[in-house]
Design a protein around this motif. Structure first.
Motif: not given
Length: 439
Positions: A55, A57, A143-144, A148, A150-151, A166, A169-170
């Motif tokens: 997680h 970035q 993406a959200k 995802a 944290n992208t 990103t 995991y995302d």
């Protein structure tokens, strides 16, 4: 007595040794990878099987194009023609599209994912959204929605940008969704791509997939794995996307299928061919230590639950669909416990497919799967008039008691009347008349 204690001590020691050996035998050794960021998930359930800074970035490089491909697949007609009517140049890997060239969306998707062409990414973005900026907005929103969280994308290709970040995991969540498209799976598993000459580009374009897992054999395409040098090509890998920039270093999303069980790994920030050895380490670890099982199997059992205010007093419920779970290889299905919870105060109207409860599965006191219990048919609400006329339980009991009481009172009255009649006859004199006396 002395010997009894000795035997007890020996027995306890044996149990301890056997237990210890058992724990050692079935322990799952967590793998190590050289890259700073990595994750392994099960494709069907999305469960994380390995996590190293998953997680955190970081830069994704061309693995970004998986998100670009998803939006194209969801928003464009594959047979639409895309004509390059503007000058298009983007740094890095390119198809070198020229003004006046035309290709279908499907053809450009192949170039995007096999050649990893940055100019193709922009051409598709403009075709779908009208501009790169609007397409980037779509990327971040979608993406959200895919988990995802944290992208943040700032372009459709992954070229370096401090705001283009990103996580492992995302990317796994985005790749999981992308692999649900048949065409996407077909493209990312294609080793070679050819484009016939065009008026603007008179020579044939030949592109080999950037993913060496699909074709890498021989000298120059080997890696150190498990203490020896082997070919990078790995038959169980069927995609999906590579990436590289100086800032991001080597990045790779991989899909590995064995015995119909698909796993997805993501490696970010690796050095050289270590990106392949790290990826294979995770894929092999997952297949060696975990299995995908059906918790519900072909369970077609039905339950009946009471319904209030319905035309029917009961509704049939059953599982919504099969439920899969990923569990350690040494786990027995008998170790999994099942529990049912039904919603309280179920009232009509009920629609077919409506969730009325849950079926939960647990392993070592941890829930490993839940599935809705749904109505097998619709139940209409009882009309208001019938509801008013429909006697309650209390009313029925009251009326029954009242009728029995009235019967009892009537019985007493009849009995009393009969007594009086008998008593009157007993007291009255008896007269005998001659039928001729009045003549």
């Amino acid at each position: 007595m002395k010997y009894k204690w000795r035997y007890l001590l020996i027995f306890t020691l044996i149990v301890f040794i056997v237990t210890s050996i058992s724990n050692i035998t079935f322990a799952q050794e967590v793998p190590t990878i050289t890259a700073p960021n990595g994750v392994l998930i099960d494709y069907e359930t999305g469960k994380v099987l390995f996590d190293k800074n998953a997680h955190q970035q970081t830069y994704p490089a061309s693995t970004t194009k998986v998100m670009t491909a998803v939006l194209v697949l969801e928003n464009a007609n594959l047979d639409d023609k895309v004509t390059i009517d503007y000058d298009l140049y983007v740094d890095g890997s390119s198809m070198y599209l020229l003004r006046g060239e035309s290709f279908t969306v499907k053809e450009l998707l192949h170039a995007l994912l096999i050649r990893s062409a940055n100019d193709t990414a922009e051409a598709l973005a403009i075709h779908v959204a009208g501009s790169v900026e609007k397409f980037v907005e779509m990327m971040n929103q979608r993406a959200k929605e895919l988990g995802a969280l944290n992208t943040n994308f700032s372009n459709p290709h992954g070229l370096p940008d401090t705001s283009h970040v990103t996580t492992a995991y995302d990317l796994a969540m985005i790749a999981k969704h992308a692999m649900s498209f048949d065409l996407f799976r077909e493209i990312v598993n294609t080793p070679m791509l050819t484009f016939e000459p065009t008026e603007q580009t008179p020579e044939t374009r030949y592109y080999r997939n950037t993913n060496k897992f699909l074709w890498g054999t021989g000298i120059g395409n080997q890696m150190l794995y498990d203490g020896k040098y082997i070919n990078i090509k790995y038959d169980i890998i069927d995609g999906i996307k590579t990436g590289y920039t100086g800032a991001a270093k080597q990045c790779l999303i991989s899909s590995g299928v064995k015995d119909d069980h698909r796993l997805i790994s993501v490696i970010l920030g690796a050095e050289g061919v270590d990106v392949y050895s790290d990826s294979r380490t995770l894929i092999d670890y997952g297949h060696a230590n975990f299995k995908l099982v059906s918790l519900t199997g072909k369970n077609s059992d039905q339950l009946k639950v009471p319904v209030k205010n319905g035309k029917e007093n009961y509704v049939n419920i059953s599982i919504a669909n099969d439920k899969l779970s990923i569990i350690p290889n040494n786990t027995k299905l008998s170790d999994i416990t099942e529990s049912i919870s039904i919603n309280e105060n179920i009232k009509a109207p009920i629609t077919q497919g409506q969730a009325l409860g849950k079926l939960s599965y647990s392993l070592d006191n941890e829930v490993i799967g839940e599935i809705d219990l749904i109505a097998k048919e619709s139940i209409e609400e009882q009309p208001i008039l019938l509801k008013l006329l429909k006697p309650s339980k209390f009313f029925v009991i009251f009326i029954s008691a009242f009728i029995l009481w009235q019967i009892f009172i009537a019985y007493l009255r009849i009995k009393k009347r009969n007594r009086k009649r008998f008593s009157y006859r007993k007291r009255s004199p008896i007269y005998n008349f001659n039928k001729n006396i009045f003549k």
